[in-house]
Scaffold this motif. Structure first.
Motif, PDB file in Angstrom:
ATOM      1  N   ASN A   1       2.784  19.590  33.514  1.00  0.00           N
ATOM      2  CA  ASN A   1       1.369  19.949  33.401  1.00  0.00           C
ATOM      3  C   ASN A   1       1.206  21.460  33.315  1.00  0.00           C
ATOM      4  OD1 ASN A   1       0.230  17.214  33.874  1.00  0.00           O
ATOM      5  ND2 ASN A   1       1.150  17.472  35.902  1.00  0.00           N
TER       6      ASN A   1
ATOM      7  N   SER B   1       4.046  29.285  36.120  1.00  0.00           N
ATOM      8  CA  SER B   1       2.944  28.497  36.661  1.00  0.00           C
ATOM      9  C   SER B   1       3.017  27.099  36.084  1.00  0.00           C
ATOM     10  CB  SER B   1       1.590  29.144  36.331  1.00  0.00           C
ATOM     11  OG  SER B   1       1.379  29.200  34.931  1.00  0.00           O
TER      12      SER B   1
ATOM     13  N   THR C   1       2.877  22.631  36.955  1.00  0.00           N
ATOM     14  CA  THR C   1       3.517  21.671  37.849  1.00  0.00           C
ATOM     15  C   THR C   1       4.409  20.716  37.066  1.00  0.00           C
ATOM     16  OG1 THR C   1       1.655  20.125  37.698  1.00  0.00           O
ATOM     17  CG2 THR C   1       1.618  21.726  39.504  1.00  0.00           C
TER      18      THR C   1
ATOM     19  N   LEU D   1       6.377  16.938  37.859  1.00  0.00           N
ATOM     20  CA  LEU D   1       6.547  15.816  38.773  1.00  0.00           C
ATOM     21  C   LEU D   1       7.625  14.879  38.244  1.00  0.00           C
ATOM     22  CD1 LEU D   1       3.319  16.650  38.802  1.00  0.00           C
ATOM     23  CD2 LEU D   1       3.165  14.654  40.293  1.00  0.00           C
TER      24      LEU D   1
ATOM     25  N   HIS E   1       6.618  16.134  43.505  1.00  0.00           N
ATOM     26  CA  HIS E   1       6.419  17.465  42.932  1.00  0.00           C
ATOM     27  C   HIS E   1       7.723  18.262  42.945  1.00  0.00           C
ATOM     28  CE1 HIS E   1       2.049  18.002  42.238  1.00  0.00           C
ATOM     29  NE2 HIS E   1       1.977  16.950  43.042  1.00  0.00           N
TER      30      HIS E   1
ATOM     31  N   THR F   1       8.077  21.109  41.450  1.00  0.00           N
ATOM     32  CA  THR F   1       7.726  22.521  41.586  1.00  0.00           C
ATOM     33  C   THR F   1       7.345  22.916  43.007  1.00  0.00           C
ATOM     34  OG1 THR F   1       5.671  21.753  40.526  1.00  0.00           O
ATOM     35  CG2 THR F   1       7.100  23.176  39.237  1.00  0.00           C
ATOM     36  N   ALA F   2       7.145  21.945  43.890  1.00  0.00           N
ATOM     37  CA  ALA F   2       6.787  22.253  45.275  1.00  0.00           C
ATOM     38  C   ALA F   2       7.997  22.225  46.207  1.00  0.00           C
ATOM     39  CB  ALA F   2       5.732  21.276  45.783  1.00  0.00           C
TER      40      ALA F   2
END
Length: 245
Positions: A5, A55, A57, A59, A64, A66-67
């Motif tokens: 995304n 920047s 995301t 999944l 996630h 990216t988290a």
């Protein structure tokens, strides 16, 4: 299975990826094409955080990517198999040891468990008879198939292929593509960056065309190759046809 995304990537002041959105369904083979420098490999490398997105995301099966940080990121990476242009095999270890190594050290499998899984995967890529060989004794196509077996041995949810045949002599390409087609037939979720357009036409569920760090067009192979909608894609395919002539 894989959801990207609004992915952006900059190297300094250079914008390499701009607002990339991509969805890959479970069991789908998505083929990514485009000129050199269009951001295809960078996008793949962002999917398992070999490159850090600026920047956006990513999944994987709802989690996630990216988290994640630290051990959670390491665990997530194990679910994303990646095969590179280079084979990255340990030259001083046997084929079997190469396929066992990450299973033991990253997944914590016992050596007997890892060996059994490694032999299953080597059988799957047609190289069980080379288990005790050293990588240097194998052809490039065989080494790439060992690299695929090594990735599969970790039970990934998705496989990313970054130009897996570009370093191979033409007569060796077919053996690697045959393994990839077999994986597709078995339902493995795959994203493939490659210039093997014949394979894209035959095996891909969807083709994504990138240029200048953006997704310009996507669709089924027949539409992308037979009825391109954008001037950029038409120009790219025209250049390919001219070079093949």
């Amino acid at each position: 299975m894989l959801e990207i995304n609004q992915l952006e990537k900059r190297f300094g002041q250079t914008q390499v990826l701009t607002s990339i959105d991509l969805r890959v369904k479970r069991g789908e083979l998505v083929f990514v094409i485009g000129p050199s420098g269009s951001g295809k490999s960078t996008m793949l490398r962002c999917c398992n955080r070999l490159e850090e997105p600026t920047s956006g995301t990513i999944l994987l099966d709802g989690a996630h990517v990216t988290a994640c940080h630290g051990r959670a990121l390491d665990a997530m990476r194990l679910k994303i198999g990646m095969v590179f242009q280079g084979f990255h095999l340990y030259p001083h270890k046997t084929v079997l040891a190469n396929v066992m190594l990450a299973q033991v050290h990253a997944l914590g499998r016992s050596k007997p468990q890892a060996e059994a899984r490694a032999m299953d995967m080597l059988t799957r890529v047609g190289l069980a008879h080379k288990a005790q060989a050293m990588p240097g004794a194998l052809s490039g196509g065989q080494q790439q198939r060992v690299a695929i077996a090594r990735a599969l041995a970790l039970d990934p949810k998705v496989m990313l292929f970054d130009e897996p045949t570009s370093a191979l002599d033409p007569e060796l390409v077919g053996s690697v593509l045959a393994v990839m087609k077999q994986l597709r037939d078995e339902g493995m979720t795959m994203v493939v960056v490659s210039h093997e357009m014949g394979f894209a036409r035959e095996a891909a569920d969807r083709v994504v065309f990138m240029d200048g760090g953006v997704v310009v067009e996507e669709g089924p192979p027949d539409a992308i190759f037979g009825n391109p909608q954008s001037d950029r894609l038409r120009a790219f395919l025209s250049r390919l046809n001219q070079s093949a002539a």
